[in-house]
Design a protein around this motif. Structure first.
Motif, mmCIF file in Angstrom:
data_model
loop_
_atom_site.group_PDB
_atom_site.id
_atom_site.type_symbol
_atom_site.label_atom_id
_atom_site.label_comp_id
_atom_site.label_asym_id
_atom_site.label_seq_id
_atom_site.Cartn_x
_atom_site.Cartn_y
_atom_site.Cartn_z
ATOM 1 N N TRP A 245 9.257 65.236 14.624
ATOM 2 C CA TRP A 245 8.705 64.913 15.946
ATOM 3 C C TRP A 245 7.410 65.654 16.224
ATOM 4 N N ASP A 246 7.204 66.798 15.617
ATOM 5 C CA ASP A 246 6.034 67.619 15.910
ATOM 6 C C ASP A 246 4.861 67.339 14.978
ATOM 7 N N ALA A 247 4.996 66.342 14.092
ATOM 8 C CA ALA A 247 3.942 66.117 13.111
ATOM 9 C C ALA A 247 3.426 64.682 13.089
ATOM 10 N N MET A 248 3.881 63.849 14.009
ATOM 11 C CA MET A 248 3.474 62.453 13.994
ATOM 12 C C MET A 248 2.072 62.281 14.561
ATOM 13 N N ASP A 249 1.376 61.289 14.055
ATOM 14 C CA ASP A 249 -0.001 61.044 14.487
ATOM 15 C C ASP A 249 -0.074 60.190 15.751
#
Length: 125
Positions: free
Chosen positions: A109-113
């Motif tokens: 969840w913390d790395a999506m563009d």
């Protein structure tokens, strides 16, 4: 401008099924891993399922394994989440998200563009 638009949410009884869709535009869809996340009231957003960009590997959270299936249609720039045997605890806003060139293990969840705005799924008991 990148857009991810979820659809297919609604109210369903426990044991029922829903199919969510996420239509993407403004990006080279086939180059993006896609993920589904959900957030229930008062809880943190959590990973549900993911599909990689190249080999279409898939991965699911333990809570939905065996009940949910993720798939993608690159010709339609769309990712799907088929949800079967729904439970009241599946009630949440479901979001799709995209991450460039990611494997399934990098769909977090913390790395999506990019993110969609979500669609509400309510499962009644």
């Amino acid at each position: 401008q990148v857009q991810l638009v979820e659809s297919g949410g609604g109210l369903v009884q426990a044991g029922g099924s829903l199919r969510l869709s996420c239509a993407a535009s403004g990006l080279a869809f086939s180059n993006y891993a896609m993920g589904w996340f959900r957030q229930a009231p008062g809880k943190e957003r959590e990973f549900v399922a993911g599909i990689s960009w190249r080999y279409t590997s898939t991965y699911w959270a333990d809570a939905v394994k065996g009940r949910f299936t993720i798939s993608r249609d690159n010709a339609k720039n769309t990712v799907y989440l088929q949800m079967n045997s729904l439970k009241p605890e599946d009630t949440a806003v479901y979001y799709c998200a995209a991450r460039l060139h990611a494997s399934v293990l990098l769909i977090t969840w913390d790395a999506m563009d990019y993110w969609g705005k979500g669609t509400l799924v309510t499962v009644s008991s």
